[in-house]
Design an enzyme around this catalytic site. Structure first.
Site, PDB file in Angstrom:
ATOM      1  N   LYS A 211      30.234 -15.562 -35.756  1.00  0.00           N
ATOM      2  CA  LYS A 211      29.387 -14.234 -35.728  1.00  0.00           C
ATOM      3  C   LYS A 211      29.819 -13.060 -35.053  1.00  0.00           C
ATOM      4  CE  LYS A 211      26.292 -13.631 -32.546  1.00  0.00           C
ATOM      5  NZ  LYS A 211      26.168 -12.075 -32.550  1.00  0.00           N
ATOM      6  N   GLU A 285      36.339 -16.245 -23.085  1.00  0.00           N
ATOM      7  CA  GLU A 285      37.036 -14.943 -22.749  1.00  0.00           C
ATOM      8  C   GLU A 285      36.074 -14.050 -22.242  1.00  0.00           C
ATOM      9  OE1 GLU A 285      38.380 -11.571 -22.380  1.00  0.00           O
ATOM     10  OE2 GLU A 285      38.818 -11.538 -24.319  1.00  0.00           O
ATOM     11  N   CYS A 319      37.995  -5.685 -22.020  1.00  0.00           N
ATOM     12  CA  CYS A 319      37.540  -6.612 -21.011  1.00  0.00           C
ATOM     13  C   CYS A 319      38.849  -6.507 -19.900  1.00  0.00           C
ATOM     14  CB  CYS A 319      37.453  -7.900 -21.527  1.00  0.00           C
ATOM     15  SG  CYS A 319      38.807  -8.312 -22.711  1.00  0.00           S
ATOM     16  N   GLU A 416      31.652  -5.107 -13.891  1.00  0.00           N
ATOM     17  CA  GLU A 416      32.375  -4.533 -14.999  1.00  0.00           C
ATOM     18  C   GLU A 416      31.393  -3.425 -15.504  1.00  0.00           C
ATOM     19  OE1 GLU A 416      32.380  -7.222 -18.579  1.00  0.00           O
ATOM     20  OE2 GLU A 416      34.643  -6.562 -18.662  1.00  0.00           O
TER      21      GLU A 416
END
Ligand code: NAI
Ligand code: MG
Length: 506
Positions: A211, A285, A319, A416
């Site tokens: 996806k 991850e 990331c 983040e």
């Protein structure tokens, strides 16, 4: 050391770059680049895309279509079918059938040939894919052209090579595939993440239901076309666009043997909860908040380039971005001055322009998140520095930004941001640098800049991060494993380590 680059110095520098006949430009004068747009003519965009199930593009059973846009202009690019529960079920069944009847029975060298074929076709069409990636995701063409697409190609080539050599990867063990892999990927590196997921799964003899993220489905759907062209047996790769709900259907499907997820820590936790006790394998991850550590003995100009690459590459939607800069106090002022100067030279704008350094923010939602965290940084008392670059009137944009006077406890130093925003802090001793770098719930990556090899070994071995770069940043290779510690997830992708998640060893 002087704290500002004098006008005279800059003018002399500029003068060295122009021939004697040409007039000398005043520093800061209007030395404009001519536009250098990459052509879009060679990209075959459909007005409407189906789901890719069992080797064919099909309509969604219950749900309709959603629009996918260009974040740089907010213009609609195409409509994409959204997969519901019944579609995900059809995709998983197709993948299971393909696994049982064809793919797991194929001689490994034959599997390898298909993957080589995908790699070569992707390489041939790399220009089309680069443009499509920039159109749909907002990233500068020079990055999609030089980083995303070549790395995706390299990932397929690398794993094609492993297909018939798994017994060398795991000596003295019997290696078997695991079945249908459900793979959910984010929007920051859409094609590259598809390659990271599909290539090892296929090489090890598994089939996949993938996806793509809701804002960036197009390159994955064009990759589906390549699977058709490569004559990949139907059902080996299935692509089911949709949002979180579609992802949850994949996660919860009982016939899926393994889930591989890249995305937010928040969703990673949901998935871990959902798969607990089901026997499904899982690799996650997730997010990061990497420390990029600059020692006083580092080559500072190189380090500044590394800082820029670490946080402004892909608009900071990375990331493993170097989003926390730790600078040794003795050189902090110099580094900040050089960085302030450098960000003024970054060109923000049309992602398809070959001169563009900073493209569009991927979505309105992400832009709002960046704005919220940046205002929080200001409210919490940090000093904001922003490039004065012009901002286009349409689309989603955020200028290169950094904060000084940041406290470890500030939200901008802990959360983040996933945007072109850097939090700068200082340290005095190597121990303090290590302490501060590791004082975070994440552990995906880190960077160390110093002239001393011994210091590199000393510091990198103390970093609680999956990947540590020394005197460079954001370097990737399919042979090199990537993954995190703590809230950055678990499992590795790439290299021999990455194969482990896709095989059963007895
Ligand atoms: P997200 O984690 O919601 O989305 C990533 C993928 O997961 C997408 O394909 C999405 O459709 C899917 N997804 C969402 N909810 C799901 C669920 N319940 N079950 C299964 N799949 C689901 O990330 P989002 O909302 O796009 O971004 C939010 C923040 O997450 C970003 O600001 C950034 O901080 C972080 N992020 C980190 C990434 C990384 O590479 N580590 C990538 C994307 C986002
Ligand atoms: Mg989300």
């Amino acid at each position: 050391m002087s704290t500002t680059i004098s006008e005279k110095e800059s003018r002399e520098k500029a003068a060295r770059h122009v021939s004697a006949e040409r007039p000398i430009l005043e520093f800061g004068g209007a030395w404009e680049y001519a536009p250098a747009p990459e052509s879009k003519d060679h990209v075959r965009l459909e007005s409407r895309y189906g789901l890719f199930i069992n080797g064919a593009f099909v309509a969604a059973k219950a749900k309709g279509h959603f629009d996918t846009i260009n974040p740089a202009t907010e213009e609609k690019l195409a409509e994409v079918a959204e997969a519901g529960a019944a579609d995900v079920d059809a995709a998983v069944r197709a993948a299971e059938e393909a696994y049982r009847r064809r793919w797991s029975k194929l001689k490994p060298a034959e599997r390898g040939k298909y993957i080589y074929r995908i790699a070569r076709l992707l390489q041939e069409k790399s220009r089309e894919f680069a443009v499509l990636e920039s159109l749909n995701g907002g990233k500068p063409i020079k990055e999609s052209r030089d980083v995303d697409i070549p790395l995706a190609v390299a990932h397929f080539f690398y794993h094609a090579g492993w297909a018939d050599k798994l017994s060398y990867a795991f000596p003295r063990r019997t290696v078997s595939p695991i079945g249908v892999c459900g793979q959910i990927i984010p929007w920051n590196f859409p094609l590259l993440m598809a390659a990271w997921k599909l290539a090892p799964a296929l090489a090890c003899g598994n089939t996949a239901v993938l996806k793509p993220a809701e804002t960036t489905p197009l390159t994955a759907l064009h990759l589906a076309r390549i699977c058709q062209e490569a004559d990949l047996p139907p059902g080996v790769v299935n692509i089911v666009p949709g949002a979180g709900e579609t992802g949850a259907h994949i996660v919860n499907h009982p016939r899926v043997a393994k889930i591989a997820f890249t995305g937010s820590t928040e969703v990673g936790k949901l998935i871990q909860r959902a798969t607990a006790g089901t026997g499904k394998r899982l690799t996650l991850e997730l997010g990061g908040k990497a420390a990029n550590i600059i020692f006083e003995d580092a080559p500072l100009d190189q380090a500044v380039e590394g800082i820029v690459n670490g946080i402004y590459f892909n608009q900071g939607h990375v990331c493993c971005a170097g989003s926390r800069l730790l600078v040794q106090e003795s050189v902090a002022e110099t580094v900040v001055r050089k960085l302030a100067h450098r960000i003024e030279t970054l060109r923000l704008g049309d992602p398809l322009d070959k001169n563009t350094d900073v493209g569009a923010i991927n979505s309105k939602m992400q832009l709002e998140k960046i704005r919220e965290l940046v205002s929080c940084g200001v409210e919490e008392g940090a000093a904001i520095h922003q490039s004065a670059c012009p901002i286009p009137s349409r689309g989603f944009w955020f200028p290169p930004t950094f904060f000084t006077d940041v406290a470890q406890s500030n939200r901008i130093a802990r959360e983040e941001i996933f945007g072109p925003v850097l939090a700068i802090m200082t340290f005095r001793t190597p121990d303090e640098a290590v302490e501060k770098a590791n004082n975070i719930p994440y552990g995906l990556s880190a960077g160390v800049w110093t002239d001393k090899g011994s210091k590199i070994f000393q510091i990198t071995s103390k970093m609680k991060a999956g990947v540590v770069w020394a005197n460079t940043f954001n370097k990737f290779d399919p042979a090199s494993p990537f993954g995190g510690y703590k809230e950055s997830g678990f499992g590795r992708e790439g290299g021999v380590h990455g194969l482990r998640a896709y095989v059963e060893l007895t």
